[in-house]
Design an enzyme around this catalytic site. Structure first.
Site, short mmCIF file in Angstrom:
data_model
loop_
_atom_site.label_atom_id
_atom_site.label_comp_id
_atom_site.label_asym_id
_atom_site.label_seq_id
_atom_site.Cartn_x
_atom_site.Cartn_y
_atom_site.Cartn_z
N SER A 20 -7.38 14.53 10.36
CA SER A 20 -7.78 13.21 10.26
C SER A 20 -7.56 13.97 8.42
CB SER A 20 -9.44 12.34 9.93
OG SER A 20 -10.43 13.11 10.34
N THR A 152 -0.86 -33.51 -1.76
CA THR A 152 -1.27 -32.98 -0.12
C THR A 152 0.19 -33.27 0.14
OG1 THR A 152 -1.67 -35.12 -0.07
CG2 THR A 152 -4.42 -34.08 -0.73
N HIS A 153 0.33 -32.44 1.60
CA HIS A 153 1.34 -32.44 2.77
C HIS A 153 2.46 -31.70 1.28
CE1 HIS A 153 -0.91 -33.95 5.18
NE2 HIS A 153 -1.91 -34.99 4.19
N LYS A 280 20.19 -15.29 -11.60
CA LYS A 280 18.98 -15.17 -10.12
C LYS A 280 17.82 -14.55 -10.96
CE LYS A 280 17.98 -16.31 -6.84
NZ LYS A 280 18.46 -15.72 -5.28
N ASN A 282 14.21 -13.93 -9.75
CA ASN A 282 13.15 -13.92 -8.73
C ASN A 282 11.98 -14.01 -8.56
OD1 ASN A 282 15.93 -14.87 -7.14
ND2 ASN A 282 15.87 -12.34 -6.75
N GLN A 319 -12.58 7.21 14.23
CA GLN A 319 -12.19 8.02 13.43
C GLN A 319 -10.50 6.71 12.98
OE1 GLN A 319 -11.18 11.94 13.36
NE2 GLN A 319 -8.86 11.81 13.15
N1 ARG Z 1 -13.31 12.93 11.48
C1 ARG Z 1 -14.63 12.05 12.06
C2 ARG Z 1 -14.09 10.64 11.75
O1 ARG Z 1 -13.73 10.26 11.49
C3 ARG Z 1 -15.48 12.26 11.74
C4 ARG Z 1 -16.76 12.74 13.09
C5 ARG Z 1 -16.48 13.53 13.74
N2 ARG Z 1 -17.06 13.40 14.81
C6 ARG Z 1 -17.30 13.85 16.72
N3 ARG Z 1 -18.14 14.64 16.51
N4 ARG Z 1 -16.15 14.17 16.73
O2 ARG Z 1 -14.77 10.38 12.88
#
Ligand code: ARG
Length: 447
Positions: A20, A152-153, A280, A282, A319
């Site tokens: 992430s 309205t409408h 045009k 737009n 996540q």
């Molecule tokens: N990157 C994880 C999230 O956004 C952090 C928490 C991870 N926790 C875990 N038990 N794997 O949720």
């Protein structure tokens, strides 16, 4: 981070699937602030020396600076922002860095970071809403007395002013601000100390950590604290509804700048041309605003769907809260800014508004009210005016030129006094109604 239990490296595809850090890196300032507060509490609890704390703090500040400068190399093999920062800290300072994660889990850590992040972004968005309100107020002031049909409408109803119409959106944005403030108040509690789900056997001063991070207090149940994403859902809802308001404003403006209505003209800087049709101009900003609102709604539904089936407590599904959150914030921020700029530069074609508002049919209700003042029950008055309207339509006569007494003797010649737009607006003087005095007073009150 968990090599003790595992004999094999995480598969390449799993790293790619589960990382992430490519998006949650933007939590870094909050992650670092949280870690410093946490470490300070560790000193107080006697598990970290002052010297170790100093190393941790300056190590984290150094990492923060490098990230600020774009010099930090994030590694997807370290999954997320939390492990990237911690691993780098330990690489830089050694043993003290390895103590930081005592009495903490990424579960309470990520909940803390996201709350801090939401809090900061709510403040930025609130300022953006304020700027749009200012732009609307400025235009409302300029066109406070410009009469306009209200619909309205999408059928012409009664006369208002451009000022009154624009102030309606200022009201909606006020409620959006209220919802954001409410969400901010509720989310501003510290999850740190909740650990993975059951706190820790090492008790840190949660109140002190919360205070350092500007929280109003601490979460009251460790399981709820790591599982809860209500604050994100609320924030996403507040943003989605704000988007819905902007989308309705867009729709009004799209209609208004068509040749059919011709009530406003948007500046060249805030419109686009056609690659084929030379004539045009737009209203793309309005259309994109309307379109982007779909994303804001989708992001809310994504989050609610991700959470709905989860057993307590933390599950990795959570996540998936971040990308919708980040996307809605980015989308709404830009949408507010571009709309504020476009509205500030928008010009109203007062002649076109006046011509449309000059339709005497807009005063049919006023004519019924005139009969009511002559002691005719409203239902009967409504029917009599209905007859007059039908006659006007049948004979192609404007309502204000019709011989009203010949339609029904309840109308006297004096009934035609109703057909003054100026008087009709001035009479609408009750609180919330569109008399020019009311509109001006409302603008002054807001200023
Ligand atoms: N990157 C994880 C999230 O956004 C952090 C928490 C991870 N926790 C875990 N038990 N794997 O949720």
């Amino acid at each position: 981070m968990w090599k003790g239990r595992f004999a094999q490296e995480t598969a390449e595809l799993v790293q790619q699937f589960g990382e992430s850090v490519s998006y949650d890196w933007r939590l870094y300032k909050h992650d670092i602030a949280g870690s410093i507060a946490h470490a300070r509490a560790q000193v107080k609890a006697g598990i970290l020396s002052q010297g170790e704390f100093d190393e941790i703090e300056s190590g984290l500040r150094g990492i923060e600076k490098d990230i600020d400068a774009g010099k930090f190399e994030f590694r997807t093999s370290l999954e997320d922002i939390h492990m990237n920062v911690e691993a780098e800290l330990t690489r830089r300072i050694g043993a003290a860095g390895a103590k930081l994660h005592t009495a903490r889990s990424r579960n309470d850590q990520v909940a803390t970071d996201t709350r801090l992040y939401c809090r900061a972004e709510i403040d930025v968005l609130a300022a953006g809403i304020g700027d749009l309100q200012d732009a609307l107020l400025d235009r409302a002031d300029r066109y406070a007395a410009t009469v306009l049909p209200a619909y309205t409408h999408l059928q012409r109803g009664q006369p208002v002013t451009v000022g009154h119409h624009l102030l309606a959106y200022v009201e909606m944005l006020d409620r959006d601000l209220g919802r954001l403030a409410d969400c901010r108040r509720r989310l501003n509690v510290s999850p740190l100390g909740s650990g993975a789900l059951a706190g820790s056997t090492i008790n840190l001063d949660r109140g002190a950590i919360a205070k350092e991070l500007g929280f109003d207090g601490v979460t009251r149940n460790s399981m709820d604290a790591v599982a809860d994403r209500d604050y994100i859902a609320e924030f996403l809802f507040a943003m989605a509804l704000c988007g819905v308001h902007l989308s309705r404003l867009s729709e009004d403006l799209i209609l208004w700048c068509s040749a059919e209505f011709g009530f406003v003209s948007l500046s060249d800087a805030h419109t686009t041309g056609s690659s084929l049709m030379p004539q045009k101009k737009n209203p793309d900003v309005c259309e994109i605003t309307r379109g982007k609102t779909g994303r804001l709604l989708g992001n809310l539904v994504s989050l609610l769907t991700a959470v709905k089936g989860l057993p307590l407590t933390y599950n990795r599904d959570l996540q998936e809260d971040k990308e919708p959150l980040f996307d809605s914030i980015d989308t709404l921020k830009l949408t507010l800014a571009v709309n504020a700029e476009m509205i500030a530069a928008m010009e109203v074609r007062e002649d076109r508004c006046r011509a449309a508002a000059g339709d005497p049919m807009l005063l049919a209700t006023d004519l019924a009210d005139w009969l009511v003042r002559a002691d005719i029950p409203f239902r009967q008055a409504h029917e009599l005016v209905g007859k007059a309207v039908a006659e006007a339509v049948r004979t192609g006569t404007p309502l204000d030129q019709l011989d009203l007494p010949s339609v029904d003797p309840a109308f006297t010649a004096a009934a035609s006094e109703v057909f003054s737009l100026e008087k009709a607006l001035a009479a609408r003087s009750n609180p919330g109604a569109p008399s020019i005095d009311n509109v001006r007073a409302e603008i002054a009150r807001r200023r």
